[in-house]
Design an enzyme around this catalytic site. Sequence first.
Site, short mmCIF file in Angstrom:
data_model
loop_
_atom_site.label_atom_id
_atom_site.label_comp_id
_atom_site.label_asym_id
_atom_site.label_seq_id
_atom_site.Cartn_x
_atom_site.Cartn_y
_atom_site.Cartn_z
CD GLU A 36 -8.82 0.94 8.21
OE1 GLU A 36 -10.05 1.07 8.09
OE2 GLU A 36 -8.08 0.56 7.29
CG HIS A 86 -4.01 1.93 5.70
ND1 HIS A 86 -4.39 1.40 4.49
CD2 HIS A 86 -5.01 1.60 6.57
CE1 HIS A 86 -5.56 0.80 4.60
NE2 HIS A 86 -5.96 0.90 5.86
CG HIS A 125 -1.92 1.12 1.21
ND1 HIS A 125 -1.69 2.30 1.89
CD2 HIS A 125 -3.13 1.27 0.61
CE1 HIS A 125 -2.72 3.11 1.72
NE2 HIS A 125 -3.60 2.52 0.94
CD GLU A 177 -8.26 -3.21 7.85
OE1 GLU A 177 -8.42 -2.81 6.68
OE2 GLU A 177 -9.13 -3.18 8.73
#
Length: 296
Positions: free
Chosen positions: A283, A269, A227, A267
């Site tokens: 996240e 990022h 990402h 998660e």
Amino acid sequence: MTVEIREIPLVETDAGPYGITPGPDGALWLTLAHAGGVARLSPDGAVRTYPLEPAGGRPLIITAGPDGALWFTRSGDDRIGRITVDGEQRTFALPSGTGPGGIAAGPDGALWYAGMTSDAIGRVETDGTHSAFPLPVTGGFASMITAGADQALWFTLNQANAIGRIDLDGRVTLHQLPTAKAGPVGIALGDDGAIWFVEIAAGQLGRIDADGEIVEFPLPDRAARPHAIVADPDGGAWFTEWGANRIGHIDPTGRIEGYALPTSNAEPHGITRTSTGIWAALEIGAIAHLTPPTPA
């Protein structure tokens, strides 16, 4: 390489930390995409959060500006936000439908952003003066942007499968990726002047030099959905593997390693680098801190 990983609780689990950057005050600053806020983690571990004014906004990427403040995109209401290290906020309205994503400080003292839904790259001066440059592609979904070493800005076109370059006069050059439907997202300037980027749909990393030559590096786990990416000082890069719950590293030879996060489904990022290591926004409401070993 052996690394130490720890997770630091930051905010409530539904706040959605997303972008992260070092501030001029020595703190780490993060966007809270779901909560509509900005968080500050000081060097002593103290956390302070600032709800956005006006509320909401779905903030995504944050960067240190040339004026000693932090600047961030408000993707949900077509604005650019500015917050001082003391928490004072201003916003600058963009044309309706812009959908700003990435943002970076340019070599000209302005902030440059990627218009995800406007097919444009925009420029905002620190006094709020705005201009936008249309891209030669429709529906390309300009996602993230970084300043290059060549007096230009480089950006990813997620749906056009390309890396773009825009000079300070607004001239745009596009470089198509070798892999079809690769879905480039995160992008960062390497310490050697080349540009690193991730291909979230292809499960690859990429590197493009000033001449436009592209080299792709398949990940061991092609479903990892990389990402965001940040360069390391040794010629490699660190990146988040959003779909695999890992932080990855590529060295200058192309060797790739992955480091699992302590909490499942964290998660990861945004990612950044400071003198104390690598930091990633999770996240789940936390920050991951990776400390690589000190070279002998």
